[in-house]
Design an enzyme around this catalytic site. Structure first.
Site, PDB file in Angstrom:
ATOM      1  N   CYS A  27      -6.401  -5.579  -4.162  1.00  0.00           N
ATOM      2  CA  CYS A  27      -7.912  -4.460  -3.590  1.00  0.00           C
ATOM      3  C   CYS A  27      -7.533  -3.099  -4.426  1.00  0.00           C
ATOM      4  CB  CYS A  27      -7.888  -5.100  -2.414  1.00  0.00           C
ATOM      5  SG  CYS A  27      -8.719  -6.053  -1.672  1.00  0.00           S
ATOM      6  N   TYR A  55     -14.097   4.656 -14.545  1.00  0.00           N
ATOM      7  CA  TYR A  55     -13.803   4.125 -13.472  1.00  0.00           C
ATOM      8  C   TYR A  55     -14.162   2.419 -13.733  1.00  0.00           C
ATOM      9  CZ  TYR A  55     -14.739   2.266  -9.128  1.00  0.00           C
ATOM     10  OH  TYR A  55     -14.684   0.362  -7.809  1.00  0.00           O
ATOM     11  N   ASP A  93       0.710  -0.850  -0.038  1.00  0.00           N
ATOM     12  CA  ASP A  93      -0.134  -0.047  -0.034  1.00  0.00           C
ATOM     13  C   ASP A  93       0.783   1.140  -0.041  1.00  0.00           C
ATOM     14  OD1 ASP A  93      -2.165   1.116   0.441  1.00  0.00           O
ATOM     15  OD2 ASP A  93      -3.221   0.347   0.844  1.00  0.00           O
ATOM     16  N   ASP A 111       4.076   1.422  -5.258  1.00  0.00           N
ATOM     17  CA  ASP A 111       2.929   2.292  -6.198  1.00  0.00           C
ATOM     18  C   ASP A 111       2.100   0.940  -6.626  1.00  0.00           C
ATOM     19  OD1 ASP A 111       1.205   3.059  -8.447  1.00  0.00           O
ATOM     20  OD2 ASP A 111       2.678   5.066  -7.824  1.00  0.00           O
ATOM     21  N   VAL A 112       1.540   0.556  -7.252  1.00  0.00           N
ATOM     22  CA  VAL A 112       0.981  -1.299  -7.674  1.00  0.00           C
ATOM     23  C   VAL A 112       1.689  -0.339  -9.223  1.00  0.00           C
ATOM     24  CG1 VAL A 112      -0.476  -1.080  -6.504  1.00  0.00           C
ATOM     25  CG2 VAL A 112      -1.096   0.358  -8.227  1.00  0.00           C
TER      26      VAL A 112
END
Length: 250
Positions: free
Chosen positions: A82, A156, A36, A56-57
């Protein structure tokens, strides 16, 4: 796949659905690396089987470092995506046209970030020894907005629709590696995204859900994650966890 003693990686695992999943995995006996941007204080209070990795993903190097930490605990068997974000912007509004940079940001985090973690996680899982019929499982988070996008949700919905769309082909890609891929599409859940709403507004949202007529509890998401891990026939599927809601345009 048994959850007990498994090493799991949960992105966005310091809050909301991710935190509920982390707690469920820990309660089931797993070791969990939480990936996270912030939340090391939260993870620090979860016990010695929980570790925190700031990343950071969308950052390949940072995600690789997080997976390296997980590998140091044992073979990585479970990855749960997630991490995500959202915005509410119409294509055309009083403020002008939808900024392309804002669209890209949502898609980059929700779709590209999910794929980045998935591909690097799959690489790690593929190197493990099989346990029975499989090596591991990757669980992604989409949204009912992938199917019932509302006004202002173009970015989104596109990002979550991409997560839905890549589930089956990636499950087929990874079948020969004995890795399952499943996506959960949650509906209205009581998460930090809704925390700023007054109680009356949250109750009103919950009443839109046919049954049970309430917001979802993040723990119910975590419970489904555990079931997916332990049910070897769940693969290549998108599961709506939404109380039968179908979102109206607004």
């Amino acid at each position: 796949m048994k959850t007990k003693d498994a090493v799991a990686v949960v992105t966005g695992g310091a809050s909301g659905l991710g935190l509920a999943t982390t707690k469920r995995l820990l309660d089931a006996g797993a070791q969990v690396v939480v990936v996270d941007l912030r939340g090391d204080d939260v993870v620090g209070g979860l016990g010695d089987r929980a570790r925190f990795a700031q990343a950071d993903v969308t950052d390949e190097a940072a995600v690789s470092n997080a997976l390296e930490l997980a590998d140091s605990l044992g073979p990585v068997r479970v990855v749960v995506n997630c991490a995500g974000t959202g915005n509410a912007i119409r294509v055309l509004s009083r403020d002008g046209v939808f900024p392309l940079a804002a669209f890209r940001k949502i898609v980059d985090i929700n779709l590209v970030g999910t794929f980045n973690v998935l591909r690097l996680g799959a690489e790690r899982i593929a190197k493990t020894e099989p346990i029975g019929e499989e090596r591991g499982v990757i669980i992604n988070t989409a949204s009912v907005a992938a199917f019932d996008g509302q006004i202002g949700q173009a970015a989104y919905s596109a990002s979550k629709g991409g997560v839905v769309g890549m589930t089956l082909p990636i499950a087929r890609d990874l079948a020969s590696k004995l890795i399952r891929v499943v996506t959960i599409a949650p509906g209205l859940f009581d998460t930090p995204l809704l925390a700023s709403l007054p109680a009356e507004a949250k109750a009103s949202l919950g009443q839109q859900v046919p049954h049970p007529s309430r917001l979802g509890n993040p723990d119910e998401y975590g419970a489904l994650v555990l079931h997916i891990i332990e049910n070897p026939m769940l693969n290549g599927e998108v599961i709506r966890l939404d109380g039968a809601i179908r979102m109206a345009p607004r």
